[in-house]
Design an enzyme around this catalytic site. Structure first.
Site: not given
Ligand code: ARG
Length: 473
Positions: A172, A293, A299, A306
């Site tokens: 969970h 970025s 970043k 992804e």
């Protein structure tokens, strides 16, 4: 076999030769129809298989006397030089010739004259395309199997280098029980091993030779299908001509097996994304496998992870496309089936690219063992071990669960962990607790004791790693 061309071949729109099926037609094909029905823009990729299949077919036609040996040799020589032309990017394909099969046949006739027209004896594009796709898939399956193995080797290497690293195991998405990082990694080894088994099983059914089925009913000519199968390395020939030209279940199986691979890749990618956040800080992905970025200078984003998660969606879409494509088709061949190519090609391209890049990314991660250890020293993570301690003292598990639940509540009230509760506190909860309770509350003991087959104990990991290293050699 040359599977790649030097450059992507060009496809011309100019009016080409007469259609191979022109005899029955008195009107030219509408230009919109030319574009709409053509598949050469993408099925040119089948050229090495189409030519290898034709070479075997021509050899069989010569051997059986359906054409002369001399004709057979001329056709084969012509086909081989066309293979070279295409590989060198010298053959311009034409939309009017619809697909790779007619482009190659037409080139053959232009090259060696009317004898080239004998190649299509006892053959149809329907069995030809089924053959090409099966041969293409055999190669792609072998590629995917090899890439999965590479990924598994990387996983083993990472698990081995970090054998003693402990981390929280989650259910969970809540800290549940401590586990070895290597044990967590090897979970993915098992997933990718089942993926390999599925592909190998799929390969058996792909590796059946459909040529000789003709358009749908077989042929009146004395062909030798077994000879063609042997020449092309197939394990057997299809038993029903209508089935052979009209099912694509073998392609659907491939895309389904690839979908399952992408599910596993996507879950791994999701973990890498999470673990590389500031909040987790379990790993760092190396610069070469991250991107920056355009606005936020600080970043460093896990875009590879992804995208590999995102590309799973494409592959599932391809699976759906193929299932829906086939579900309403009456036997036997229907032109709808030409729409099978792009989802199949896209799946193979996506999966091979994804496996290669994910393997590269994973092999370069830095593991922050202290952060993992720190997170696994969460005050309640060994609660199950405390219950097991009480079970060993004779308490039924359900009651032990209740006692530990109350211990957790008490520790929460005192703002401490289970190992910080005094013996006096424990005695109030259960008279079975002795001073030895603190040993069972340590993370090392929790992990070390999980020696059940498949459990996370270091001894198990060591044994499994040794076995797997031998297995993947
Ligand atoms: N390009 C076609 C395909 O991919 C080849 C078979 C065409 N057969 C036919 N009868 N039109 O399915």
């Amino acid at each position: 076999m040359a599977r790649k061309t030097k450059k992507k071949p060009s496809v011309a729109k100019k009016q080409a030769s007469r259609k191979p099926w022109g005899g029955r037609f008195s009107e030219a094909t509408n230009a919109l129809v030319e574009d709409y029905t053509a598949s050469i823009q993408y099925d040119w990729r089948l050229f090495p298989y189409d030519i290898a299949g034709s070479v075997a077919h021509a050899a069989m036609l010569g051997k059986t006397g359906i054409i002369t040996q001399k004709e057979s040799r001329r056709i084969i020589a012509g086909l081989k030089s066309i293979l070279q032309e295409i590989a060198d990017g010298k053959l311009e394909f034409s939309v009017e010739l619809e697909d790779i099969h007619m482009n190659i046949e037409s080139r053959l006739i232009r090259k060696i004259g009317p004898v080239g027209g004998k190649l299509h004896t006892a053959r149809s594009r329907n069995d030809q395309v089924a053959l090409d796709l099966r041969m293409y898939l055999r190669d792609e399956i072998l590629d995917v199997l090899r890439l999965l193995r590479e990924l598994q080797r990387t996983i083993i290497g990472l698990a081995e280098q970090n054998q003693d690293v402990v981390m929280p195991g989650y259910t969970h998405m809540q800290r549940a029980q401590p586990v070895l990082f290597g044990h967590h990694l090897l979970a993915y080894f098992e997933m990718f091993e089942r993926d390999r088994e599925r592909l190998k099983d799929c390969y058996r059914r792909v590796n059946i030779m459909p040529l000789g089925s003709g358009a749908l009913a077989g042929t009146v000519l004395p062909i030798d299908r077994k000879m063609v199968a042997n020449l092309l390395g197939f394990r057997g020939v299809s038993e029903n001509s209508m089935d052979a030209v009209s099912d694509r279940d073998f392609a659907i199986e491939f895309v389904s097996a690839c979908s399952q691979i992408m599910v596993h890749i996507s879950r791994l990618a999701e973990e890498l994304v999470l673990w590389s956040t500031a909040e987790f800080g379990f790993i760092t992905i190396t610069d070469a496998f991250t991107t920056g970025s355009s606005i936020m200078p600080q970043k460093k984003n896990p875009d590879v992870a992804e995208l590999s998660r995102g590309k799973a969606g494409r592959v599932f879409g391809n699976l759906t496309a193929l299932l829906v494509l086939m579900k309403g088709l009456p036997l036997s061949y229907n032109r709808d089936m030409q729409e099978d190519k792009e989802p199949v090609f896209d799946t193979a391209d996506t999966v091979t690219q994804t496996l290669a890049v994910v393997t590269g990314m994973l092999s370069g991660i830095t593991v922050h063992r202290d952060a993992m250890r720190h997170a696994s020293e969460d005050g309640f993570i060994t609660a199950t071990d405390l219950a097991d301690y009480l079970v060993r003292k004779g308490l039924p598990f359900r009651q032990a669960h209740e006692v530990v639940g109350r211990a957790v509540l008490r520790a929460l009230a005192l703002k401490c962990g289970l190992k910080d509760l005094s013996l006096g506190e424990y005695k109030k909860l259960s008279s079975l607790v002795r001073n030895d309770v603190y040993q069972s509350l340590s993370v090392a003991a929790s992990v070390g004791r999980r020696t059940s087959h498949g459990g996370t104990a270091p001894a198990n990991l060591k044994r499994r790693l040794a076995a797997l290293k031998k297995y993947v050699k």
